[in-house]
Structure formats: C-alpha cells, structure tokens
Design an enzyme around this catalytic site. Structure first.
Site, PDB file in Angstrom:
ATOM      1  N   GLY A   1     -10.961  23.793 -66.906  1.00 19.94           N
ATOM      2  CA  GLY A   1     -12.003  23.155 -67.717  1.00 19.94           C
ATOM      3  C   GLY A   1     -12.997  22.435 -66.837  1.00 19.94           C
ATOM      4  CG  ASN A   2     -16.747  21.927 -67.758  1.00 19.30           C
ATOM      5  OD1 ASN A   2     -17.222  21.038 -68.446  1.00 19.30           O
ATOM      6  ND2 ASN A   2     -16.784  23.213 -68.106  1.00 19.30           N
ATOM      7  CB  ALA A   3     -16.227  16.371 -65.877  1.00 21.15           C
ATOM      8  CB  SER A   4     -19.327  19.081 -70.090  1.00 25.66           C
ATOM      9  OG  SER A   4     -20.246  18.850 -71.120  1.00 25.66           O
TER      10      SER A   4
ATOM     11  CB  ALA B   1     -20.404  22.390 -68.602  1.00 24.50           C
TER      12      ALA B   1
END
Ligand code: CTP
Length: 406
Positions: free
Chosen positions: A211-214, A278
């Site tokens: 995943g990512n931090a958005s 993102a």
C-alpha cells in the site's frame, strides 16, 4: 479566531447543529448562536448558551439598547445557517426581517452558508428550489442536502449534510470571498466530476498487501468542493482514511486494476476527471489463495512484481468525449525549477490536460491538512495555491474549469 453567527432554524436536525457548534468553538472561533423561535422547540436556549459560551437571543427586541439585529450581521466573518428549513429559505429569499436570524441575514456583509434540511418533497418543491436559486444568485452558498434516511421511514435528498462537511465548507469560506462566489454561482452545475482518491492496495495474499501513505484527503476535498459548486460527483475511493463527503456517489476499489476498470466505466459520462489517487505502479505477479506461511528452509520471501496499467495515461489517450483530465504528481524535487522540470516531463508522458504538482521531499503532504501546489498545463503554470486542502481544491477546480471544453 473568527466571529461566526450560527443560525439554527426549526427542524429536527437542529440537534446536529450542536456538533457543528462544538467544532467551531474547539477550533477557537467566537460563535453566537441565533436560533429561530421554532428551533427552541428542538434544542433549548440553555444548551446553546452553554455550548457557545455566549448569550443567545431569538428576537430583535430582547435587548434593544444593543441594536443587536444590525451589529451581529455587520461584525460577523461568516454566517452559517444549519439546518436551513424550507421556511427559513423562503423568508431569507424574500428579505423578511421578522426575527433576529433574518435581520442578521439582511445586514451581513460576510459570506453566508446555508445547509438545508427538510423533507424530500419540500426540498424538491419548485418554490423551495426557486428560493435556493434566488439566494445563490445573491451570493449565498446553499449546500445541497444529503440523501439518505430522513425522520420516519422516508429516504431521499433532504438530510442535513454531515457536521464535518458543513464545517469544512465553512472553513473554506472564511476569508475567501472568491470561493464563496464560485460555490454560490454553482459554476459546475450540470457537469459530472469523477475524482479518484486515496491509495490502492495490491494484495500478496488474503491478509497482506502493498500500500502507500495516501490518506485521500486531497481527493475528498476536491470532491466536496465540486459538489458544493453544483457538480454531480462520483468518488472512486481506494483506501481512504476520511469519510466521503455527503452528496457524492461512491465506488469503492482496492487495487490499481479495480481502479482502471471503474475509471474506464465512468469516463464516458465524465466532464472532468481528477486522478488524485496514489495508484500502485507494481502489483504481485500472482496472489496466493491462502496466507503465505514461513517455512523452516527459507529465510526470506521473494515477490515478483509486474507493472500495473497507467490509468491516467490510458484515460488521457482514449477519451470518449471532450473532457478535462487532471493528474497529480508528488515529486521529491530539490527546488521549484526541478519540480517544474519533472512535472512537464510527466504531463507530456501522461497526456493529461493539467498536472497538479507538489513537492513531497521530507515526507510532507501525506495526511496533512495543508498543501502547497502548482498546476501546470502543457504551456504554462496556470495556478499556484497554498493553504488548507479545501482552498487548494477550489483553485484546482478553477483551473480545470478554465480549460474546460464547454
Ligand atoms: N497514476 C495512474 N496509474 C498508475 C500510477 C499513477 O493513473 N498506475 C496516476 C496518479 O493517480 C497520478 C499520476 O498518475 O495522477 C501520477 O502518479 P505518479 O505516481 O507520480 O506517476 P508515475 O507514472 O508512477 O511516475 P513515477 O515514475 O514518477 O512514479
């Protein structure tokens, strides 16, 4: 600290204004509550006084030496009416001055925000619609009510928008008369705005993902701003950490593959597409059916990744109709010149109309309330904005509208 007048009209949703009031006072604003006499049937004077810390009056002549009906409106930085009932909208539209709230509305020089709440039939009635239109023509920001369960078994548009949404809109209006003008002007009415928001997740197995931090805040702020300006809004929500604003349609997606499917389906009806999501550029080549287990022989795990579809690029190169496509680029640039150089190359690669650039060196932006952006077209820097994501959202929509085919 701003001076806010919170008008409360007589509807069952009056109790929800307590939550709105709490948000304003916790943010340090000085709030004077002006309920109508009917509103006091739902929430009493003592509650408003205790929550606001200020005296509360409903009538002009409660304390005549203060000429309250003139001073309140003149000195306010923002007037918010929540809930605004059908009756209040009618009285405000016709310029009646029969209680303190309507007097205040007539003397206010500041932005005025109304959050309607009533039965669906009452909201949809031509008289109420005409009153809302008249108020908007005069610069009042009239939010559209949310849809959903109303008092009793009825459902439909008429619910008071969530306190968090009204609060966000109120903050965007404080000191921003240009934002108030775009919102009141409903300059996106009749347009379908599709906003992707959040961060995609690419599953390795049923429990693990890349995943990512958005947090989704920027995309959701754009969705809220577009809805306020009259657009029909669809949010394609990957993982988001905030609620989708009331009044928006929602499509939940998980991976970049799901995102590609949803966006391709929505593109033929979209006038504006904003890709704030993102999206993962890589996804596991295969997804394990069961949870991947540790084994005694192996000390690590090798995962083969394959590239995902570039959704923005695909949309920009396969347009089913004239539309504005806005991409985002979070870059780690050393300075503004470097940011623009990277941005121009990306805009060219993606083929979108506008690219919103932000410099994320040092881990800025993710989850933050504020943002600082530049919007570029193939030829120029068309907008720059700094401040709350709500304010930035309006400037991005202004830029999209300026290059819109109609
Ligand atoms: N985007 C997309 N599909 C992807 C990856 C990104 O549609 N598979 C969109 C994002 O929503 C964003 C824009 O493309 O609007 C730019 O994202 P970014 O990650 O900066 O672009 P990349 O092409 O991945 O560039 P980089 O190589 O710099 O990561």
């Amino acid at each position: 600290m701003s001076r806010i007048v919170l008008g409360v009209a007589g509807g069952i949703a009056a109790y929800k204004a307590c939550e709105l009031l709490r948000r304003f006072t916790e943010a340090g604003h000085d709030v004077t509550v002006v309920p109508t006499a009917a509103a006091l049937n739902f929430v009493g004077l003592t509650t408003w006084q205790a929550l606001s810390g200020n005296p509360v009056h409903t009538e002009v002549f409660d304390d005549s030496h203060e000429v309250r009906h003139v001073k309140l409106g003149q000195t306010a930085d923002l007037v918010v009416v929540a809930p605004a009932t059908a009756d209040l909208l009618a009285r405000a539209a016709t310029g009646r001055a029969d209680d303190l709230l309507t007097n205040t509305l007539l003397t206010a020089h500041c932005p005025v925000l109304m959050a309607p709440a009533m039965h669906t039939e009452m909201w949809l009635h031509p008289a109420t619609q005409a009153n809302a239109a008249t108020l908007r023509e005069r610069g009042v920001v009239v939010m559209n009510p949310a849809s959903g369960r109303l008092t009793g078994a009825d459902t439909g548009p008429g619910r008071l928008p969530e306190a968090s949404d009204i609060h966000q809109v109120a903050l965007s209006l404080l000191g921003h008369t240009d934002t108030a003008a775009s919102a009141a002007g409903q300059d996106l009415a009749g347009r379908h705005v599709v906003v992707s928001a959040g961060g995609t997740r690419e599953h390795l197995d049923p429990v693990r993902f890349l995943g990512n931090a958005s947090s989704g805040l920027m995309g959701l702020s754009i969705a809220r701003a577009a809805a306020l300006r009259g657009a029909r809004v669809t949010v394609v929500a990957a993982h988001v950490e905030h609620p989708v604003p009331s009044g928006c349609e929602v499509r939940q997606v998980t991976s970049t593959g799901d995102l590609a499917d949803a966006m391709t389906e929505l593109s033929p009806s979209a006038d504006v597409i904003v890709m704030a999501v993102a999206a993962a550029d890589f996804t596991p080549a295969s997804r394990a059916e069961g949870k991947i287990k540790k084994t005694s022989e192996s000390s690590g795990l090798n995962v083969d990744l394959v590239q995902t579809t570039d959704v923005l690029k695909t949309l920009a190169h396969n347009r089913p109709r004239p539309q504005v496509i806005v991409g985002f680029a979070a870059e780690t640039a050393v300075d503004d010149e470097d940011l623009l150089r990277l941005g121009r190359a990306k805009l060219d690669r993606k083929g979108c109309d506008l690219l919103v650039l932000n410099n994320v060196s040092g881990g800025k932006v993710f989850g933050a309330d504020d943002n600082s952006i530049k919007v570029i077209s193939p030829d120029a820097v068309v907008a720059e904005a700094e401040g709350s994501k709500t304010v930035v959202a309006h400037r991005i929509l202004d830029a999209a509208l300026a290059v819109s085919p109609r």
